[in-house]
Design an enzyme around this catalytic site. Structure first.
Site, PDB file in Angstrom:
ATOM      1  N   ASN A  10       0.868  -1.190   0.000  1.00  0.00           N
ATOM      2  CA  ASN A  10       0.000   0.000   0.000  1.00  0.00           C
ATOM      3  C   ASN A  10       0.899   1.233   0.000  1.00  0.00           C
ATOM      4  O   ASN A  10       1.451   1.612   1.035  1.00  0.00           O
ATOM      5  CB  ASN A  10      -0.897  -0.036   1.252  1.00  0.00           C
ATOM      6  CG  ASN A  10      -1.795   1.183   1.346  1.00  0.00           C
ATOM      7  OD1 ASN A  10      -1.868   1.997   0.416  1.00  0.00           O
ATOM      8  ND2 ASN A  10      -2.491   1.318   2.467  1.00  0.00           N
ATOM      9  N   LYS A  12       0.035   4.257  -0.489  1.00  0.00           N
ATOM     10  CA  LYS A  12      -0.656   5.447   0.039  1.00  0.00           C
ATOM     11  C   LYS A  12      -0.423   6.663  -0.869  1.00  0.00           C
ATOM     12  O   LYS A  12      -0.321   6.503  -2.083  1.00  0.00           O
ATOM     13  CB  LYS A  12      -0.217   5.707   1.486  1.00  0.00           C
ATOM     14  CG  LYS A  12      -0.370   4.439   2.344  1.00  0.00           C
ATOM     15  CD  LYS A  12      -0.255   4.690   3.815  1.00  0.00           C
ATOM     16  CE  LYS A  12      -0.429   3.370   4.566  1.00  0.00           C
ATOM     17  NZ  LYS A  12      -0.506   3.492   5.991  1.00  0.00           N
ATOM     18  N   HIS A  95      -9.909   1.427   4.275  1.00  0.00           N
ATOM     19  CA  HIS A  95      -8.683   1.621   5.060  1.00  0.00           C
ATOM     20  C   HIS A  95      -8.965   2.623   6.182  1.00  0.00           C
ATOM     21  O   HIS A  95      -9.723   3.576   5.994  1.00  0.00           O
ATOM     22  CB  HIS A  95      -7.560   2.130   4.152  1.00  0.00           C
ATOM     23  CG  HIS A  95      -6.226   2.090   4.815  1.00  0.00           C
ATOM     24  ND1 HIS A  95      -5.832   3.065   5.710  1.00  0.00           N
ATOM     25  CD2 HIS A  95      -5.221   1.190   4.766  1.00  0.00           C
ATOM     26  CE1 HIS A  95      -4.631   2.748   6.166  1.00  0.00           C
ATOM     27  NE2 HIS A  95      -4.234   1.625   5.609  1.00  0.00           N
ATOM     28  N   GLU A  97      -7.351   5.005   7.273  1.00  0.00           N
ATOM     29  CA  GLU A  97      -7.069   6.414   6.926  1.00  0.00           C
ATOM     30  C   GLU A  97      -8.235   7.011   6.153  1.00  0.00           C
ATOM     31  O   GLU A  97      -8.516   8.205   6.275  1.00  0.00           O
ATOM     32  CB  GLU A  97      -5.745   6.498   6.137  1.00  0.00           C
ATOM     33  CG  GLU A  97      -4.558   6.278   7.062  1.00  0.00           C
ATOM     34  CD  GLU A  97      -3.332   5.683   6.397  1.00  0.00           C
ATOM     35  OE1 GLU A  97      -3.261   5.668   5.154  1.00  0.00           O
ATOM     36  OE2 GLU A  97      -2.441   5.215   7.132  1.00  0.00           O
ATOM     37  N   GLU A 167      -6.233  -4.765  10.462  1.00  0.00           N
ATOM     38  CA  GLU A 167      -5.250  -3.694  10.625  1.00  0.00           C
ATOM     39  C   GLU A 167      -5.577  -2.878  11.875  1.00  0.00           C
ATOM     40  O   GLU A 167      -6.349  -1.914  11.798  1.00  0.00           O
ATOM     41  CB  GLU A 167      -5.301  -2.754   9.418  1.00  0.00           C
ATOM     42  CG  GLU A 167      -4.885  -3.379   8.119  1.00  0.00           C
ATOM     43  CD  GLU A 167      -4.169  -2.363   7.227  1.00  0.00           C
ATOM     44  OE1 GLU A 167      -3.067  -2.666   6.791  1.00  0.00           O
ATOM     45  OE2 GLU A 167      -4.697  -1.268   7.011  1.00  0.00           O
TER      46      GLU A 167
HETATM   47  P1  PGA Z   1       2.257   0.320   7.778  1.00  0.00           P
HETATM   48  O1  PGA Z   1       0.840   0.567   7.072  1.00  0.00           O
HETATM   49  O2  PGA Z   1       2.824  -0.968   7.209  1.00  0.00           O
HETATM   50  O3  PGA Z   1       3.046   1.507   7.433  1.00  0.00           O
HETATM   51  O4  PGA Z   1       1.986   0.178   9.240  1.00  0.00           O
HETATM   52  C1  PGA Z   1      -0.047  -0.479   6.817  1.00  0.00           C
HETATM   53  C2  PGA Z   1      -1.308   0.063   6.204  1.00  0.00           C
HETATM   54  O5  PGA Z   1      -1.713   1.187   6.544  1.00  0.00           O
HETATM   55  O6  PGA Z   1      -1.936  -0.602   5.369  1.00  0.00           O
END
Ligand code: PGA
Length: 260
Positions: A10, A12, A95, A97, A167
Site C-alpha cells: 500500500n 498510500k 482503510h 485512513e 489492521e
Molecule cells: P504500515 O501501514 O505498514 O506503514 O503500518 C499499513 C497500512 O496502513 O496498510
C-alpha cells in the site's frame, strides 16, 4: 485448493510517477516469481496507468487504494470501480485512513464492497480497532460491526473472492505490530463472523491478511500465526529491499505451511 499467500504493497499518497516507476524497476530486479505467493502493488490513481504498462504481470498485480461506489456520473474528483476494472485486480476498501480523514461510514464501505465485486475487482476490506477501542476492550464489537455492515450486500458467491485485512489502527505506520496472540484472536474472530454470515466453508477459505508495522524482522512471526494468509504492507513497501525481504519471508513460510 488452498489460495496463494497474498502480499499487498500500500503505497498510500507517496511517490510521483517517476519515483513509482523507479521503485517498480528495483522491485522487478529484487523479487523473484514464487508459486504460492501473489504480490500486489497499490499505487495512487495517477501512477496506476503508467505502472500497469511497466510491470511484469506474472510477478505483480495491481490494486487501487479506493474507488467510488457509483459506476458513472457527475461526481467531480471521483474514480469509479467501473473505470478501474480494466487496470486492477484488487482494491483496498475501508482503510482506516479513509475512515478517519475522509469520514467514510460503514454504509459507504458496504456500497464500495458491492461496487468492486460488481466490477470484477477483488475487494480487500480493512478492519481494525483504534487504540482507545482496544483500551476499552471493544475490539470484538468494532470488528463485528465493520464486517457485518461491509458484507451485508454480498451473496455467498461474492464472498469467495473477498479478502479481509486485520489492521489495528494503533499499529499502522509504526514499528510495533500487534502481538501474535492478539493477531490470532482477531483473525479467528473475523473468520467466526464470516462463518456466522456465510457458513464454515467461507470462514475457512476467506483470505485474511495482517497489516500494521509489517517490517521484515516481524513478518515470519506474523505469517506463522494460525489463520494469517498474507500481509498488507505500508511504509516497508516503499523500500525495494525491505519489501523484497518481506516477500521472501512469506514465501519461506508458505513452503512449510501444512495447508499450503
Ligand atoms: P504500515 O501501514 O505498514 O506503514 O503500518 C499499513 C497500512 O496502513 O496498510
Amino acid at each position: 485448493m488452498k489460495k496463494p499467500k497474498l502480499v499487498v504493497a500500500n503505497w498510500k499518497m507517496h511517490l510521483n510517477v517517476h519515483q513509482a516507476s523507479l521503485l517498480v524497476n528495483k522491485l522487478d530486479k529484487k523479487v523473484s516469481l514464487h508459486r504460492g505467493v501473489e504480490v500486489v502493488i497499490a499505487p495512487n490513481y495517477l501512477d496506476l496507468q503508467p505502472i500497469s504498462l511497466e510491470i511484469d504481470r506474472r510477478k505483480f498485480k495491481l490494486a487501487a487504494q479506493d474507488g467510488y461506489p457509483i459506476d458513472e456520473g457527475s461526481y467531480t474528483g471521483a474514480v469509479s470501480f467501473a473505470q478501474l476494472r480494466e487496470m486492477v485486480n484488487y482494491a483496498i476498501i475501508g482503510h482506516s485512513e479513509r475512515r478517519r480523514y475522509f469520514s467514510e461510514s460503514l454504509e459507504l464501505i458496504r456500497d464500495k464492497m458491492a461496487a468492486a465485486i460488481r466490477n470484477d475487482i477483488t475487494p480487500i476490506l480493512c478492519v481494525g480497532e483504534t487504540k482507545e477501542e482496544k483500551q476499552d476492550k471493544e475490539t470484538k464489537q468494532v470488528l463485528h460491526d465493520q464486517i457485518t455492515t461491509a458484507l451485508s450486500d454480498l451473496t455467498s458467491e461474492d464472498i469467495e473472492s473477498v479478502v479481509i485485512a486485520y489492521e489495528p489502527v494503533w499499529a499502522i505506520g509504526g514499528h510495533n505490530p500487534a502481538k501474535p496472540k492478539d493477531i490470532e484472536q482477531a483473525v479467528s474472530w473475523i473468520r467466526y463472523q464470516v462463518g456466522e454470515l456465510y457458513g464454515k466453508l467461507a470462514a475457512d477459505s476467506i483470505r485474511v491478511l495482517y497489516g500494521g508495522s509489517d517490517e521484515p524482522e516481524f513478518v515470519t512471526g506474523i505469517m506463522e500465526v494460525d489463520g494469517v494468509d498474507g500481509l498488507l504492507v505500508g511504509h516497508a513497501s516503499l523500500d525495494a529491499q525491505q519489501f523484497a525481504d518481506i516477500i521472501q519471508a512469506v514465501y519461506l513460510v508458505s513452503l512449510s505451511d501444512p495447508k499450503g
